[in-house]
Design an enzyme around this catalytic site. Structure first.
Site, PDB file in Angstrom:
ATOM      1  N   HIS A 172       0.844  -1.180   0.000  1.00  8.72           N
ATOM      2  CA  HIS A 172       0.000   0.000   0.000  1.00  8.72           C
ATOM      3  C   HIS A 172       0.891   1.246   0.000  1.00  8.72           C
ATOM      4  CE1 HIS A 172      -3.406  -2.372   1.999  1.00  8.72           C
ATOM      5  NE2 HIS A 172      -2.350  -3.104   2.299  1.00  8.72           N
ATOM      6  N   TYR A 173       0.306   2.414  -0.223  1.00 10.83           N
ATOM      7  CA  TYR A 173       0.953   3.644   0.226  1.00 10.83           C
ATOM      8  C   TYR A 173       0.047   4.298   1.267  1.00 10.83           C
ATOM      9  CZ  TYR A 173      -1.697   6.316  -3.457  1.00 10.83           C
ATOM     10  OH  TYR A 173      -2.643   6.878  -4.278  1.00 10.83           O
ATOM     11  N   THR A 174       0.650   5.146   2.112  1.00  9.32           N
ATOM     12  CA  THR A 174      -0.112   5.733   3.207  1.00  9.32           C
ATOM     13  C   THR A 174      -1.100   6.788   2.722  1.00  9.32           C
ATOM     14  OG1 THR A 174       1.740   7.248   3.593  1.00  9.32           O
ATOM     15  CG2 THR A 174       1.617   5.250   4.972  1.00  9.32           C
ATOM     16  N   GLU A 214       2.504  -0.839   4.543  1.00 11.56           N
ATOM     17  CA  GLU A 214       2.229   0.534   4.138  1.00 11.56           C
ATOM     18  C   GLU A 214       3.553   1.239   3.843  1.00 11.56           C
ATOM     19  OE1 GLU A 214      -0.475   2.345   3.656  1.00 11.56           O
ATOM     20  OE2 GLU A 214      -2.128   1.232   4.580  1.00 11.56           O
ATOM     21  N   HIS A 218      -2.382  -3.129  -3.385  1.00 12.40           N
ATOM     22  CA  HIS A 218      -3.726  -2.924  -2.843  1.00 12.40           C
ATOM     23  C   HIS A 218      -4.723  -2.720  -3.982  1.00 12.40           C
ATOM     24  CE1 HIS A 218      -6.335  -0.595   0.326  1.00 12.40           C
ATOM     25  NE2 HIS A 218      -6.804  -1.795   0.076  1.00 12.40           N
ATOM     26  N   ASP A 242      -3.309   2.413  -4.903  1.00  7.60           N
ATOM     27  CA  ASP A 242      -1.972   2.282  -4.337  1.00  7.60           C
ATOM     28  C   ASP A 242      -1.363   0.880  -4.471  1.00  7.60           C
ATOM     29  OD1 ASP A 242      -4.140   1.701  -2.482  1.00  7.60           O
ATOM     30  OD2 ASP A 242      -2.675   1.524  -0.876  1.00  7.60           O
TER      31      ASP A 242
END
Length: 258
Positions: A37-39, A102, A144, A154
């Site tokens: 994921h990215y935040t 993340e 994700h 993401d």
């Protein structure tokens, strides 16, 4: 709801800090997937605070900071709440099967910066450690957006999946060159569209085979491009997209045993 977060021993020797989150539960399946994921927030501090907030009801197992520091939030043995409504290979409880990582990055809505090399290196080292300990198949290191294509973008097309692949992580093929030829987009239909949908479903994407290139199909094609055909992300199934998908299916680990 889980109990109050308590300190725990890190699962990986790569962990540089602990930030326990109370947002977790019991797993209902064996671990066989890693999700990146990215935040999508202004700062790492804001993201970690959210992931630790009981009211937010979201979490992950690891956060990788821009400087490469790896923070563990939930023990791998527990079910972190990172994937949400999602599906892969027909299984919808993605959280029970996966480890969620993340990656600190502001994301598409906040300028979407490049991922620093030191951060990507740390992600690769962490994923390599996880897949070795859990014997996770290469094609189950996913984005994700792969498991939730209608909701999530993401970690997006700037994440350098090929760097992980060159380190022996994940399933990846060189994307087919972009050239002219027939393509499919919103409103198109017929057997070729059904065949495209069937190929996407065969690889694992949650998509109905309807023969109509609808909004769901566009979302899945876009998600596929964000991971595997990153040079052009437009939701249009051109020859490059379809050929790249074909090559992935043909080289997928375990296909000969399927």
């Amino acid at each position: 709801m889980s109990e109050t977060a308590l300190p725990f021993p890190p699962d990986s020797g790569l962990v540089g800090a602990l930030a326990p989150s109370p947002n977790h539960g019991a797993r209902k399946a064996a671990i066989d997937m890693v999700l990146l994921h990215y935040t999508g927030m202004e700062s790492a501090e804001a993201a970690i605070a959210l992931l630790r907030s009981p009211a937010a009801e979201v979490s992950c197992h690891y956060v990788v900071l821009e400087d490469g520091t790896i923070v563990q939030m939930v023990p791998e043995a527990l079910r972190a709440w990172h994937a949400g409504v999602s599906s892969w290979e027909g299984i919808t409880d993605t959280n029970s099967r996966s480890i969620g990582i993340e990656i600190v990055n502001r994301g598409h809505g906040l300028g979407y910066p490049d991922f620093p090399e030191v951060q990507v290196t740390a992600v690769g080292a962490l994923v390599a450690d996880i897949i070795a300990r859990h014997a996770i198949r290469a094609d189950r290191v996913l984005a994700h957006s792969d498991v939730a294509p209608e909701r999530k973008d993401d970690p997006g097309e700037k994440f350098p999946w090929e760097v992980l692949h060159h380190a022996g992580i994940g399933h990846y093929v060189h994307e087919a060159p972009i050239r002219g030829g027939r393509f499919f987009m919103i409103g198109d239909g017929g057997e070729p569209v059904a065949a495209l949908q069937a190929m996407l479903a065969l690889y694992g994407y949650g998509i109905e085979v309807t023969g109509l290139f609808d909004a769901q199909t566009r979302a899945v094609v876009t998600a596929f491009q964000r991971h595997f055909r990153r040079s052009k992300v437009d939701g249009v199934a051109d020859a490059s997209t379809i050929m790249t998908l074909r090559d992935l299916i043909q080289t997928r680990p375990g296909q000969a045993d399927a």
